[in-house]
Scaffold this active site. Structure first.
Site, mmCIF file in Angstrom:
data_model
loop_
_atom_site.group_PDB
_atom_site.id
_atom_site.type_symbol
_atom_site.label_atom_id
_atom_site.label_comp_id
_atom_site.label_asym_id
_atom_site.label_seq_id
_atom_site.Cartn_x
_atom_site.Cartn_y
_atom_site.Cartn_z
ATOM 1 N N CYS A 385 0.881 -1.188 0.000
ATOM 2 C CA CYS A 385 0.000 0.000 0.000
ATOM 3 C C CYS A 385 0.908 1.224 0.000
ATOM 4 O O CYS A 385 1.096 1.855 1.031
ATOM 5 C CB CYS A 385 -0.872 0.015 1.248
ATOM 6 S SG CYS A 385 -1.792 -1.494 1.515
ATOM 7 N N ALA A 386 1.450 1.565 -1.140
ATOM 8 C CA ALA A 386 2.634 2.426 -1.138
ATOM 9 C C ALA A 386 2.335 3.928 -1.193
ATOM 10 O O ALA A 386 3.190 4.732 -0.829
ATOM 11 C CB ALA A 386 3.541 2.051 -2.303
ATOM 12 N N GLY A 387 1.154 4.323 -1.660
ATOM 13 C CA GLY A 387 0.918 5.747 -1.883
ATOM 14 C C GLY A 387 0.863 6.555 -0.598
ATOM 15 O O GLY A 387 0.319 6.051 0.386
ATOM 16 N N PRO A 388 1.423 7.758 -0.533
ATOM 17 C CA PRO A 388 2.094 8.497 -1.608
ATOM 18 C C PRO A 388 3.575 8.170 -1.772
ATOM 19 O O PRO A 388 4.227 8.761 -2.622
ATOM 20 C CB PRO A 388 1.915 9.956 -1.167
ATOM 21 C CG PRO A 388 1.867 9.898 0.326
ATOM 22 C CD PRO A 388 1.216 8.592 0.672
ATOM 23 N N GLY A 390 6.248 7.681 0.795
ATOM 24 C CA GLY A 390 7.326 8.037 1.731
ATOM 25 C C GLY A 390 8.136 6.813 2.153
ATOM 26 O O GLY A 390 9.370 6.806 2.085
ATOM 27 N N GLU A 410 0.104 0.200 -5.366
ATOM 28 C CA GLU A 410 -0.880 1.177 -4.856
ATOM 29 C C GLU A 410 -2.152 1.057 -5.690
ATOM 30 O O GLU A 410 -2.087 0.975 -6.914
ATOM 31 C CB GLU A 410 -0.279 2.588 -4.933
ATOM 32 C CG GLU A 410 -1.256 3.735 -4.775
ATOM 33 C CD GLU A 410 -2.016 3.745 -3.443
ATOM 34 O OE1 GLU A 410 -1.407 3.574 -2.381
ATOM 35 O OE2 GLU A 410 -3.260 3.929 -3.495
ATOM 36 N N ASP A 437 -4.941 -3.709 -6.823
ATOM 37 C CA ASP A 437 -5.521 -3.959 -5.506
ATOM 38 C C ASP A 437 -4.623 -4.936 -4.751
ATOM 39 O O ASP A 437 -4.425 -6.073 -5.195
ATOM 40 C CB ASP A 437 -6.936 -4.538 -5.670
ATOM 41 C CG ASP A 437 -7.697 -4.517 -4.340
ATOM 42 O OD1 ASP A 437 -7.067 -4.761 -3.292
ATOM 43 O OD2 ASP A 437 -8.912 -4.239 -4.353
ATOM 44 N N ASP A 455 1.438 -1.080 4.988
ATOM 45 C CA ASP A 455 1.167 0.179 5.704
ATOM 46 C C ASP A 455 -0.314 0.452 5.442
ATOM 47 O O ASP A 455 -0.676 1.144 4.495
ATOM 48 C CB ASP A 455 2.074 1.274 5.142
ATOM 49 C CG ASP A 455 2.018 2.547 5.962
ATOM 50 O OD1 ASP A 455 1.455 2.516 7.070
ATOM 51 O OD2 ASP A 455 2.532 3.577 5.488
ATOM 52 N N CYS A 508 -0.907 4.052 11.124
ATOM 53 C CA CYS A 508 -0.677 5.305 11.852
ATOM 54 C C CYS A 508 -1.905 5.569 12.714
ATOM 55 O O CYS A 508 -2.430 6.661 12.777
ATOM 56 C CB CYS A 508 -0.353 6.472 10.925
ATOM 57 S SG CYS A 508 -1.651 6.907 9.786
HETATM 58 C C1 LIG Z 1 -1.430 4.604 5.023
HETATM 59 S S1 LIG Z 1 -1.383 4.885 3.331
HETATM 60 C C2 LIG Z 1 0.234 4.344 2.907
HETATM 61 C C3 LIG Z 1 1.286 5.379 3.152
HETATM 62 C C4 LIG Z 1 2.602 5.050 2.467
HETATM 63 N N1 LIG Z 1 3.096 3.748 2.859
HETATM 64 C C5 LIG Z 1 3.666 6.087 2.698
HETATM 65 O O1 LIG Z 1 4.520 5.890 3.578
HETATM 66 O O2 LIG Z 1 3.661 7.095 1.990
HETATM 67 C C6 LIG Z 1 -2.389 3.605 2.706
HETATM 68 C C7 LIG Z 1 -2.430 3.541 1.198
HETATM 69 O O3 LIG Z 1 -3.124 2.340 0.862
HETATM 70 C C8 LIG Z 1 -3.832 2.571 -0.316
HETATM 71 N N2 LIG Z 1 -4.842 1.491 -0.443
HETATM 72 C C9 LIG Z 1 -6.115 1.467 0.011
HETATM 73 N N3 LIG Z 1 -6.712 0.306 -0.330
HETATM 74 C C10 LIG Z 1 -5.787 -0.422 -0.996
HETATM 75 C C11 LIG Z 1 -5.801 -1.690 -1.618
HETATM 76 N N4 LIG Z 1 -6.902 -2.448 -1.600
HETATM 77 N N5 LIG Z 1 -4.683 -2.111 -2.234
HETATM 78 C C12 LIG Z 1 -3.569 -1.343 -2.256
HETATM 79 N N6 LIG Z 1 -3.501 -0.122 -1.698
HETATM 80 C C13 LIG Z 1 -4.598 0.327 -1.077
HETATM 81 C C14 LIG Z 1 -4.389 3.947 -0.137
HETATM 82 O O4 LIG Z 1 -4.753 4.500 -1.378
HETATM 83 C C15 LIG Z 1 -3.200 4.648 0.516
HETATM 84 O O5 LIG Z 1 -2.407 5.236 -0.464
#
Ligand SMILES: C[S@@+](CC[C@H](N)C(=O)[O-])C[C@H]1O[C@@H](n2cnc3c(N)ncnc32)[C@H](O)[C@@H]1O
Length: 575
Positions: A385-388, A390, A410, A437, A455, A508
């Site tokens: 779950c990489a977005g954005p 960091g 992501e 997904d 994450d 978080c």
């Molecule tokens: C907590 S944030 C991750 C923050 C990121 N690791 C960073 O350090 O910048 C969670 C992320 O999971 C993504 N997300 C939500 N559902 C998801 C899914 N089913 N598969 C993959 N990513 C998903 C969201 O869009 C969001 O970008």
């Protein structure tokens, strides 16, 4: 208003006034009223034209002058309430569009964010000043104006007469003359008691018998009661005394310090510190926990050349620590005779290309085969779950140093774009960004990765300092929806991990329903995983040992104890 009148010691706008560009002429530009601003009647002293024919017989009315930073803060509140906007996205655009800079920008920021954070406290105060009229009976615009006035008086130490007169002027501009009298009277009543007196009073209203600490602290520290209760439970589950609750809630109301990460191999912390001093005049000191962290008193990190080139980034030390812990967690050797593709990421290439309708050999694909020599059994990393991006950028930099590759997955395409920007300084061939997904990835690439980060999307209750409005937006119902997603993502991560490989489950949020409960469910349901001692791993990588980590196996960081977001970390190894 004379500039000295509205000084905000709290915001550092020592001269108090909005100078030059900080003044607007009272037009309700961008307020969404669509009526061209305040009506002239009764809105200011009349001004006679000096001997200019018909002008003499038709007196001009002057629009009330309104302070541009205050108007900007008001508009942030309205957009947050009216269009579910995020204050930290709305405000920078408003400041830029209106050329509000320097101390005026600092004043607007503290006014908007502080008012949003402390809205619950101010509502408790205001409801004591409306002669029994419930706040729900007020127009939402008027309520926001009162909250802004209350924050200037009780939270920013703007002299009361300036806070009242400026808020009344703002009221006339954005809401017309009708509510100005009410705003004036209510704010005068607020100003009659100081903050300590108000905290005592609203605490007693919330907890008349002195038996309900949660209700009292919720009112005085401005948290919804369900969040206060959940944070109390999380503190206790982490072996911390309940009397830390007040400190934790207070820490949520403090703006976080500016923390940067110097991404390993891309910029040295010392060089970044010198750049910060050169570019912004700020002294940055090494972080307490992460060897790659620098902490500055202020400034805008996005202006630094190293940040613009993605060699460094703004990143909380808690986020740095959990990524570093995943990279340091002990792997077990792959099963004897286990057969799997050499890089793992090659399959990711194909999956990404399938999703994007591209050929995996497209020109913009990183040449993963160029990565350095990969240590056996530690060569393929995944950020589910990489977005954005960091943590992906930090992991990618580490992976490059260690000759491994990182697949950064992501689900949201625009956030995947942000990941690409975040990892852009990591040399080609190390990081692959995939849009998809994460719940499907385990099935698509079973047993392919040595280290996997989940994450997870969460309520963000551990980062309330950063998201001023989120405590009022989140509801307990979010936990149900997010809980199902968190469980599926963790199960998929375990499936994507090879035997002996490690999964870091991170949130978080310290809420037990998103942390221990999810992990304990996974241990029960999945069967083929064991818990590692995450506290021991964090101790082994931290510059100094974060106090109160306890005996593990989980790590829970806290804003009041560690100055970080309340990050949770569990490390699971596939058996
Ligand atoms: C907590 S944030 C991750 C923050 C990121 N690791 C960073 O350090 O910048 C969670 C992320 O999971 C993504 N997300 C939500 N559902 C998801 C899914 N089913 N598969 C993959 N990513 C998903 C969201 O869009 C969001 O970008």
């Amino acid at each position: 208003m004379s500039p000295a009148d509205s000084g905000s010691r709290g915001s550092g706008r020592g001269d108090g006034g909005s100078r030059g560009a900080g003044r607007a002429d009272g037009g309700a530009r961008g307020t969404g009223r669509g009526d061209g601003g305040p009506r002239a009647s009764g809105s200011g002293p009349r001004r006679q034209g000096p001997g200019r024919g018909s002008d003499q017989s038709r007196p001009r009315r002057r629009r009330p002058k309104v302070d541009a930073p205050r108007l900007a803060a008001y508009e942030v509140l309205r957009q947050v309430a009216g269009s579910d906007a995020y204050a930290n996205l709305v405000l920078p655009n408003l400041l830029r569009d209106r050329d509000i800079t320097g101390r005026d920008a600092g004043f607007a920021t503290e006014l908007a964010y502080g008012t949003l954070r402390l809205q619950g406290r101010y509502d408790a105060v205001l409801s004591q000043c409306t002669n029994g009229r419930p706040l729900s009976a007020l127009d939402p615009e008027v309520l926001d104006l009162l909250r802004l006035g209350a924050h200037q008086i009780l939270g920013m130490r703007v002299p009361a007469h300036a806070a009242v007169s400026e808020t009344v002027a703002l009221t006339r501009t954005v809401a017309g003359p009708a509510p100005a009298g009410l705003v004036n009277a209510v704010l005068r009543a607020v100003a009659r008691t100081d903050l300590a007196g108000w905290l005592e009073r609203i605490g007693e209203v919330a907890d008349p018998d002195g038996t309900n600490q949660v209700a009292r602290l919720s009112a005085t520290t401005s948290h919804p009661e369900w969040i206060t209760r959940a944070l109390r439970q999380s503190l206790l589950a982490d072996g911390r005394p309940a009397d830390e609750l007040g400190d934790l809630l207070d820490a949520d109301n403090e703006p976080p310090r500016v923390t940067l990460v110097a991404r390993p191999g891309l910029v040295a912390p010392q060089d970044l510190a010198e750049e910060i001093a050169r570019e912004s005049g700020q002294t940055a000191v090494p972080g307490r926990w992460s060897p790659f962290a620098l902490v500055a008193a202020g400034g805008d990190p996005s202006r630094l050349p190293s940040v613009r080139r993605a060699r460094a980034g703004a990143q909380d030390e808690g986020s740095q620590l959990v990524a570093l812990a995943l990279a340091a967690a002990p792997l077990a050797p792959p099963d004897e005779g286990e057969q799997r593709p050499t890089a793992g990421v090659d399959d990711a290439d194909r999956a990404t290309a399938r999703q994007a309708g591209e050929s995996p050999s497209g020109a913009d694909q990183p040449h993963l085969s160029q990565a350095g020599e990969r240590p056996a059994g530690d060569r393929a990393w995944l950020d589910l779950c990489a977005g954005p991006g960091g943590k992906a950028a930090l992991l990618g930099a580490l992976a490059h140093e260690r000759g491994a590759t990182l697949l950064a997955n992501e689900v949201a395409p625009h956030r995947a774009g942000l990941v690409r920007g975040s990892v852009s300084a990591v040399p080609d061939g190390t990081v692959q960004v995939r849009v998809g997904d994460g719940r499907d990835l385990g099935e698509e690439m079973p047993g392919r990765f040595d280290r996997v980060l989940v994450d997870a999307p969460c309520t963000g209750l551990g980062a309330l300092r950063r998201r001023p409005e989120s405590r009022w937006r989140r509801t307990p119902a979010d936990l149900t929806q997010l809980g199902a997603l968190q469980r599926s993502l963790l199960a998929s991560a375990v499936e994507a991990t090879r035997v002996g490989g490690v999964v870091a489950y991170v949130t978080c949020s310290p809420h037990l329903a998103e942390t221990r409960t999810v992990v304990e469910d996974a241990l029960r349901r999945l069967g083929d995983v064991e818990l590692l001692d995450a506290a021991a791993v964090v101790r082994s990588i931290a510059v100094t040992e974060p106090p109160g980590l306890g005996d593990g196996p989980f790590v829970q960081l806290w804003p009041h104890a560690h100055g970080t977001d309340a990050m949770f970390l569990a490390l699971l190894r596939r058996t």
